[in-house]
Design a protein around this motif. Structure first.
Motif, short mmCIF file in Angstrom:
data_model
loop_
_atom_site.label_atom_id
_atom_site.label_comp_id
_atom_site.label_asym_id
_atom_site.label_seq_id
_atom_site.Cartn_x
_atom_site.Cartn_y
_atom_site.Cartn_z
N ILE A 64 0.84 -1.19 0.00
CA ILE A 64 0.00 0.00 0.00
C ILE A 64 0.88 1.25 0.00
O ILE A 64 2.01 1.23 0.48
N ARG A 65 0.33 2.32 -0.56
CA ARG A 65 1.04 3.60 -0.66
C ARG A 65 0.29 4.65 0.13
O ARG A 65 -0.93 4.79 0.02
N GLU A 66 1.02 5.41 0.93
CA GLU A 66 0.44 6.48 1.72
C GLU A 66 0.00 7.61 0.79
O GLU A 66 0.72 8.00 -0.12
N GLU A 67 -1.20 8.14 1.01
CA GLU A 67 -1.71 9.23 0.18
C GLU A 67 -1.93 10.47 1.03
O GLU A 67 -2.26 10.38 2.21
N ASN A 68 -1.78 11.63 0.39
CA ASN A 68 -1.88 12.88 1.13
C ASN A 68 -2.96 13.82 0.63
O ASN A 68 -3.03 14.97 1.04
N GLY A 69 -3.80 13.35 -0.30
CA GLY A 69 -4.81 14.21 -0.88
C GLY A 69 -5.82 14.70 0.15
O GLY A 69 -6.34 13.92 0.96
N ALA A 70 -6.13 15.98 0.11
CA ALA A 70 -7.03 16.57 1.10
C ALA A 70 -8.45 16.04 0.98
O ALA A 70 -9.18 15.99 1.96
N HIS A 71 -8.85 15.65 -0.22
CA HIS A 71 -10.23 15.22 -0.44
C HIS A 71 -10.39 13.71 -0.57
O HIS A 71 -11.44 13.23 -0.98
N ARG A 72 -9.34 12.98 -0.22
CA ARG A 72 -9.41 11.52 -0.31
C ARG A 72 -10.27 10.93 0.81
O ARG A 72 -10.30 11.44 1.93
N LYS A 73 -10.92 9.81 0.46
CA LYS A 73 -11.73 9.11 1.45
C LYS A 73 -10.92 8.02 2.16
O LYS A 73 -11.36 7.51 3.19
N THR A 74 -9.77 7.67 1.60
CA THR A 74 -8.93 6.65 2.21
C THR A 74 -7.51 7.17 2.39
O THR A 74 -7.04 8.01 1.63
N ARG A 75 -6.82 6.62 3.37
CA ARG A 75 -5.45 7.06 3.65
C ARG A 75 -4.43 6.40 2.74
O ARG A 75 -3.33 6.91 2.56
#
Length: 230
Positions: free
Chosen positions: A52-63
């Motif tokens: 899995i890859r860490e995500e930083n998007g402000a509007h994402r529903k998942t981390r």
């Protein structure tokens, strides 16, 4: 290419639909995004080790996004956004035999009513259209595409024939997102129309490139050509 975000290995639980999966993160079940519309049933098996890859998007529903998984001891990258990035890097570094002379690289360019992943130009302004297909379906070292019927994929091949008919360079590259591949073939059983279109494209002069990748938990890179069997 080196991943610019943190990755980690977790346990895969299930995939209720194309874009959602559940994994165990720090001992807790967590929803993650799956950036692949293919079936990947032979890869995403409950209990397997997933990347899995860490995500930083402000509007994402998942981390996190689920971008790969181990199939036995082989790591398979399943992120559908990766192949174009890997191919672009390979084009810049002149790693694709037959395309080394193209120095100008454009993404998402149209020809007529068709849009292709890349348009290339050399110093003499000769043009070349290139379509990219990511491959994850593998069995005992033999890879196939697609893993589900793809009308869009067949359409791309027929459109590349039209490009070639206009005396412009045209090709498709199958990027196999794993290592240790013996050969590649179209998946006649799953999508005979695509297989027939690929054979027709080759007979009409469309170039067919097949490359495997080196894949790790922190990077993926186009490595060496793979035998094509039609």
């Amino acid at each position: 290419m080196i991943f610019d975000k943190n990755t980690r290995i977790v346990e895969f639980i299930k995939r209720p639909n194309r874009f959602q999966g559940y994994v165990v993160v720090d001992g807790k079940e967590e929803l993650v995004h799956v950036p692949n519309t293919g079936r990947c049933k032979e890869i995403l098996i409950p209990g397997c080790k997933a990347l899995i890859r860490e995500e930083n998007g402000a509007h994402r529903k998942t981390r996190f996004s689920l971008i790969g998984a181990y199939k036995d001891d082989t790591l398979v990258n399943i992120d559908s956004q990766i192949p174009n990035k890997v191919v672009e890097e390979a084009l810049i570094n002149k790693k694709i035999k037959g395309l080394e002379n193209y120095t100008k690289i454009y993404r998402e360019k149209t020809f007529g009513n068709s849009r292709f992943d890349f348009k290339l130009e050399d110093s003499l302004n000769n043009q070349y259209y290139l379509e990219v297909k990511g491959v994850t379906l593998e069995e005992n070292g033999f890879c196939r595409f697609p893993d589900a019927p793809t009308e869009r994929g067949t359409k791309h091949l027929l459109e590349l024939i039209e490009v070639k008919n206009n005396n412009i360079g045209a090709g498709v590259i199958f990027l196999i997102q794993l290592e240790g591949v013996k050969s590649f073939s179209p998946n006649d059983d799953t999508d005979p129309k695509f297989a027939n279109a690929l054979k027709k494209a080759k007979s009409k002069g469309v170039d067919i490139f097949v490359y495997e990748c080196t894949v790790s938990e922190t990077h993926i890179e186009l490595s060496k050509p793979v035998e094509l069997k039609l």
